[in-house]
Design an enzyme around this catalytic site. Structure first.
Site, short mmCIF file in Angstrom:
data_model
loop_
_atom_site.label_atom_id
_atom_site.label_comp_id
_atom_site.label_asym_id
_atom_site.label_seq_id
_atom_site.Cartn_x
_atom_site.Cartn_y
_atom_site.Cartn_z
N THR A 81 -23.78 0.92 -23.97
CA THR A 81 -25.50 0.66 -23.98
C THR A 81 -25.76 -0.73 -24.16
OG1 THR A 81 -27.55 1.77 -24.50
CG2 THR A 81 -26.28 1.22 -26.39
N ASN A 82 -27.15 -0.79 -24.36
CA ASN A 82 -27.59 -2.45 -24.47
C ASN A 82 -28.54 -2.35 -25.72
OD1 ASN A 82 -30.08 -2.02 -23.04
ND2 ASN A 82 -29.04 -1.57 -21.46
N ARG A 83 -29.13 -3.52 -25.90
CA ARG A 83 -30.35 -3.72 -26.99
C ARG A 83 -31.59 -3.35 -26.81
NH1 ARG A 83 -28.08 -6.35 -31.23
NH2 ARG A 83 -26.31 -7.82 -30.89
N SER A 84 -31.93 -2.76 -25.57
CA SER A 84 -33.26 -2.40 -25.30
C SER A 84 -33.92 -1.17 -26.15
CB SER A 84 -33.57 -2.15 -23.68
OG SER A 84 -34.82 -1.35 -23.56
N ALA A 113 -33.81 -1.02 -19.14
CA ALA A 113 -32.73 -2.02 -19.11
C ALA A 113 -31.45 -1.21 -18.69
CB ALA A 113 -32.31 -2.43 -20.71
#
Ligand code: C5P
Length: 404
Positions: A212-215, A278
């Site tokens: 995943t990512n930081r969004s 994102a």
């Protein structure tokens, strides 16, 4: 200074309300605690007296004048009840006003947040769920309980949400309220259908792991709220599980593939489509059906590209539809965003430099440059995400009014 009434009812989780109180006071909120008489058996009022902005009140008769249930209800910017017992939910849904807390809840026009906590059997009971349905339909924000250990050693759903999470939601709602209060009411999106995507996608590796990512989804949720406040019918496709204003239709998703399917279906015939999510650029080419064991050695993770949803939306957009993309950049922000604007065939790109302090991922604030295919550029200096959302819709409304 925002004024919050913190209602505490008689559950074992009442002690966690102390932590919530401290977090809100630390964030600059004036907190007036209303602890029901039965809750005082679970948590001492002296603790709240020491931490809160004013002394604890429990009874309708604590103050002779002015009448406390109207003073608290009318002064409040927000009322949060944590923990909220099944009994409190029933009495609030039924319109009771026989103690200070229920009277305050009836006497307020402020945002109301309830944080239920109870045993799993009670939480799942149709009566409790029906009461929550009634409250939600009246605009009450429900922060659902989590799974975990419950009083008496039981395990299951019903544990009060973490105080840090409740504080975060309360502060976000207060920020939204302040941003809306500062704006004249405009219904310039009335009759329009707006679709917004939000949050970082999760791409499974095996049944327990994902990429995943930081969004956080906060900017996308702020966009959905802003569009709704301006009169639009809003569909929000989101990976975030943060409670959402009941006027907004929520479509929960996890992966880029889910998000693509939901967006392509909803975008058909929509007036405005905003891709604030994102979306992962790569995902595991295959998902293991059982948990990868470290005893089997380091796995070779083979990745494949995900479809570019925004570019697909750009290719198939309908006459008059306004399409907005986002560009989270770490260098050469405006040049890269301008290049994306052309490549993806969108009307507006909202670019931010996510390396700048307090900007972008997981913050309540943002600073952006809005680039238009029409050549116009809007700079939005560091401000709340709701204010950024309104700046985006100010540009969108201009495009809807003057189609090419
Ligand atoms: O190319 P980049 O990922 O920087 O573009 C960002 C914009 O494209 C965002 O609006 C994002 O929602 C969208 N996007 C997408 N599908 C992808 C990757 C990004 O729609 N696979």
């Amino acid at each position: 200074m925002p004024f919050v009434v913190l209602g505490v009812t008689a559950g074992i989780a009442a002690y966690k309300a102390v932590d919530l109180c401290r977090r809100l006071v630390d964030a600059g909120v004036h907190v007036a605690p209303v602890v029901t008489e039965r809750a005082t058996r679970f948590v001492g009022t002296a603790t709240f007296d020491a931490l809160a902005s004013e002394p604890v009140q429990s009874s309708l008769w604590d103050e002779v004048s002015p009448i406390p249930h109207t003073r608290l209800g009318q002064s409040a910017d927000l009322v949060v009840v944590a923990p909220a017992t099944a009994d409190l939910l029933a009495r609030f849904a039924g319109g009771h006003a026989d103690d200070l807390l229920t009277a305050t809840l009836l006497a307020t026009r402020a945002t109301v947040v309830v944080c239920p906590a109870m045993h799993t059997e009670m939480w799942e009971h149709p009566a409790v769920q029906a009461n929550l349905g009634t409250l939600r339909s009246r605009g009450v924000v429900v922060i659902p309980p989590e799974d975990g250990r419950l009083a008496g050693g039981d395990q299951g759903s019903g544990r009060l949400a973490e105080p840090a999470h409740i504080a975060e939601v309360v502060l976000e709602l207060l920020a939204h309220r302040a941003a809306v209060a500062d704006r004249p009411v405009v219904s310039d999106l009335a009759g329009r259908r707006v679709v917004v995507s939000a949050g970082g996608t999760r791409e499974p590796i095996d049944p327990v792991r994902y990429l995943t990512n930081r969004s956080s989804g906060k900017q996308g949720h702020a966009l959905a709220l802003a569009a709704s406040d301006r009169g639009a019918t809003v569909d929000l496709v989101t990976t975030s599980r943060t409670p959402v204003d009941p006027r907004i239709r929520v479509h929960p998703v996890e992966t880029a593939a889910d998000l693509e399917a939901a967006m392509l279906a909803l975008a058909d015939g929509a007036d405005v489509v905003v891709m604030a999510a994102a979306v992962a650029d790569f995902r595991p080419a295959s998902v293991a059906s059982s948990k990868l064991r470290k005893t089997d050695g380091i796995p070779d993770l083979v990745l494949e590209p995900t479809p570019d949803i925004l570019a697909a939306l750009g290719r198939r957009r309908t006459e008059g539809q306004v399409l907005v993309g986002f560009a989270a950049e770490t260098e050469d922000v405006v040049r890269r965003a301008a290049e994306k604007l052309a490549r993806k065939g969108v009307d507006l790109i909202v670019a931010n430099d996510v390396t700048a302090p307090d900007v972008g991922f997981d913050h309540d604030t943002n600073a952006v440059t809005i680039l238009g295919a029409d050549g116009a550029t809007t700079e939005v200096a560091l401000t709340g995400k709701v204010a950024v959302a309104h700046a985006v819709f100010d540009r969108v409304v201009r495009l809807l009014a003057t189609p090419e």
